[in-house]
Write an enzyme that holds these catalytic residues in place. Structure first.
Site, short mmCIF file in Angstrom:
data_model
loop_
_atom_site.label_atom_id
_atom_site.label_comp_id
_atom_site.label_asym_id
_atom_site.label_seq_id
_atom_site.Cartn_x
_atom_site.Cartn_y
_atom_site.Cartn_z
N GLU A 174 0.79 -1.21 -0.02
CA GLU A 174 0.06 -0.10 -0.03
C GLU A 174 0.81 1.19 0.13
OE1 GLU A 174 -3.84 -1.51 2.65
OE2 GLU A 174 -2.03 -0.56 3.70
N PRO A 175 1.65 1.49 -0.93
CA PRO A 175 2.45 2.65 -0.98
C PRO A 175 1.63 4.17 -1.17
CG PRO A 175 2.72 1.61 -3.15
CD PRO A 175 1.96 0.70 -2.16
N GLY A 176 1.85 5.17 -0.79
CA GLY A 176 1.25 6.34 -0.92
C GLY A 176 2.37 7.32 -1.28
N ARG A 177 3.09 7.75 -0.37
CA ARG A 177 4.19 9.00 -0.45
C ARG A 177 5.09 8.45 -1.51
NH1 ARG A 177 5.90 11.59 4.26
NH2 ARG A 177 5.04 9.89 5.34
N CYS B 33 -1.28 33.21 11.45
CA CYS B 33 -0.95 33.93 12.71
C CYS B 33 -0.39 33.07 13.86
CB CYS B 33 -2.41 34.26 13.23
SG CYS B 33 -3.24 35.46 12.18
N GLU B 34 0.70 32.39 13.42
CA GLU B 34 1.45 31.52 14.42
C GLU B 34 2.89 31.64 14.08
OE1 GLU B 34 0.25 27.75 15.69
OE2 GLU B 34 -1.75 28.23 14.78
N TYR C 38 0.62 14.10 1.32
CA TYR C 38 0.35 14.75 2.54
C TYR C 38 0.47 16.26 2.75
CZ TYR C 38 0.68 9.58 3.45
OH TYR C 38 0.68 8.15 3.37
N1 LLP Z 1 -1.50 1.99 4.55
C1 LLP Z 1 -1.70 2.40 5.80
C2 LLP Z 1 -2.98 1.69 6.49
C3 LLP Z 1 -1.51 3.67 6.10
O1 LLP Z 1 -1.87 4.17 7.18
C4 LLP Z 1 -0.51 4.62 5.38
C5 LLP Z 1 -0.07 5.73 5.67
C6 LLP Z 1 -0.20 3.89 3.99
C7 LLP Z 1 -0.61 2.72 3.74
C8 LLP Z 1 0.55 4.76 3.05
O2 LLP Z 1 1.90 5.13 3.73
P1 LLP Z 1 2.89 5.68 2.86
O3 LLP Z 1 3.44 4.89 1.92
O4 LLP Z 1 2.36 6.92 2.20
O5 LLP Z 1 4.17 6.11 3.85
N2 LLP Z 1 0.75 12.29 7.44
C9 LLP Z 1 1.82 11.94 7.65
C10 LLP Z 1 1.92 10.37 6.99
C11 LLP Z 1 0.84 9.51 7.84
C12 LLP Z 1 0.75 8.26 7.14
C13 LLP Z 1 -0.38 7.81 7.42
N3 LLP Z 1 -0.85 6.31 7.03
C14 LLP Z 1 2.98 12.64 6.90
O6 LLP Z 1 3.05 13.60 6.32
O7 LLP Z 1 4.35 12.29 7.06
#
Ligand code: LLP
Length: 451
Positions: A310-313, A381-382, A410
């Protein structure tokens, strides 16, 4: 909050655009001293569409998707990539993901609604969240969401009940916390024992959850899920977590005669935000995970379940940048120089929240050395409203356009209307042309909920 005074020993790094290659979108380059993305002049784009502005390299997003798919081919040919929509989502991206057959990790009713509207196959949605509301559960079942990832016994009961009432059998995975502390910021560690997510293996909690899931009507337990955290460089945590999960799966098999059909190993691969970051590549990550899974299941004498990641970033992060206009420069002799821009914590909360670090360049001075040490501050304002603390930048002047790199993940998805700020537009750029995928918010949008 007040910032620590700049360390007088800190100096600008005098770096050039070439030194920033790792953090920039793939198709970013200087043409006659102005930064271009996929052939589009970013200075002109900023003047035309206004700032702050999120800009994505569409080709790079697509190439990251393909890198994951190809990276998995040799060791885990049947593995499925499930993009984590929380990193960033828009209709155009959903269409691209669907075109490449990706699944989608969604974490709320509105993400499901959007996927439905875009024609994304809902059987390829994986619904996450440690406290889905009863309404979201029904909406998801109604939409035909493929799988729920379940974190609590209460939720198992709720899904079973709703599935019964709606006359369907709902597939679920159980989220298991492997008790691993990933090498990342504590706010984004999710696999440790002390976590709101998932079922812990200790005290037989996870085992009891398996028994409970198997006993409930209208649920089909497909297997297990883990996610150890986000922005991870050192992959050791995956190896440890996989080993814990394989032991768990073996125990469950031996004691309950249950074998999972599926195992989702979560996301979390880190990206380069600064020139000092040394992330693992997508290819290396896929190979590493593949080796660990094959070795683990083989040694345990178990068949490998279907694997999901499950990649996002790592798909979207480096493909995005944010453009800002410099409104003023405040020099405090012996303390620091603030470069004030027309955005801030409302479009990028990550610096304030996690102490995240970024690299930036002045778009219209892209060939100049980054010879100044500055702090880039937002307009809120911070005092904690900063985007870059003590970073190197070309000499900034009023009217310059600043690009901050690696803001694709994100930032927009965590943006807010703090100080009633209108959220920026989002633009996709590809081979010399751009199209706006989300328009800038208007004052009217902000007042739309007022009764
Ligand atoms: N799967 C699950 C269940 C997750 O909770 C997440 C991210 C991902 C996959 C994707 O993770 P990634 O590949 O993107 O690292 N707001 C924070 C990151 C929070 C991640 C939350 N869950 C930031 O800006 O660094």
């Amino acid at each position: 909050m007040s910032l620590r005074a700049s360390n007088p020993a800190l100096r600008a790094d005098n770096s050039t655009l070439e030194d920033l290659a790792l953090v920039m979108p793939k198709n970013c380059e200087s043409k006659e001293g102005t930064l271009h993305l996929a052939g589009v002049d970013l200075f002109k784009l900023a003047k035309e569409l206004g700032t702050a502005l999120y800009v994505y390299d569409e080709d790079m997003i697509e190439s990251n998707i393909l890198r994951y798919k190809q990276g998995l081919e040799s060791k885990l040919p049947s593995a499925q990539v499930c993009y984590a929509s929380k990193a960033f989502i828009c209709k155009d991206l959903l269409k691209m993901l669907a075109r490449h057959g990706l699944y989608l990790d969604v974490c709320g009713g509105a993400e499901i609604y959007m996927a439905q509207l875009t024609g994304f196959p809902t059987e390829n949605l994986v619904f996450h969240g440690n406290n889905k509301t009863p309404q979201e559960i029904r909406e998801a079942i109604d939409a035909g969401v493929g799988k729920f990832v379940v974190d609590t016994k209460e939720e198992l009961d709720r899904i079973s009940e709703a599935a019964y009432e709606m006359g369907v059998n709902q597939k679920v995975l159980l989220r298991i916390t492997p008790g691993i502390v990933a090498d990342t910021h504590s706010f984004i560690q999710t696999g440790s024992e002390d976590s709101k997510f998932g079922f812990t293996i200790a005290h037989d909690t996870a085992k009891d959850a398996v028994a409970h899931a198997l006993s409930l009507p209208h649920l089909k337990l497909m297997g297990f899920h883990m996610h150890i955290g986000s922005q991870i460089f050192n992959l050791e945590g995956y190896s440890q977590a996989i080993s814990v999960m394989v032991d768990f799966i073996k125990d469950i098999y031996e004691q309950m005669d249950y074998l999972p059909e599926e195992f989702d190993v979560g996301g979390g691969l880190g990206i380069a935000y600064t020139v000092h970051d040394k992330p693992t590549s997508i290819e290396q990550f896929c190979d590493y995970i593949g080796d660990e899974l094959l070795k683990g299941f083989n040694e345990a004498g178990l068949e490998l379940p279907k694997i999901y990641i499950e990649p996002g970033r790592s798909i979207i992060g480096n493909a995005g940048i944010t453009l800002y206009s410099v409104g003023s420069v405040k020099e405090i002799p012996g303390v620091r120089t603030y470069v004030n821009v027309d955005g801030g914590m409302s479009d990028n909360i990550r610096t304030a929240l996690y102490g995240a670090e970024y690299e930036g360049v002045i778009v219209n001075k892209a060939d100049e050395l980054r010879s100044e040490l500055v702090t880039v501050a937002g307009k809120h304002c911070e005092s904690g409203d900063v985007l870059i603390v003590d970073g190197s930048l070309q000499e900034a002047e009023v009217g310059d356009v600043l690009a901050i790199f690696a803001t694709g993940a994100y930032c927009e998805s965590m943006s807010s209307n703090y100080n009633m700020q209108t959220r920026p537009a989002v633009v996709f750029v590809r081979v010399g042309s751009y199209h706006t995928v989300k328009r800038r918010e208007t004052y009217k949008d902000l007042l739309a909920r007022e009764l």
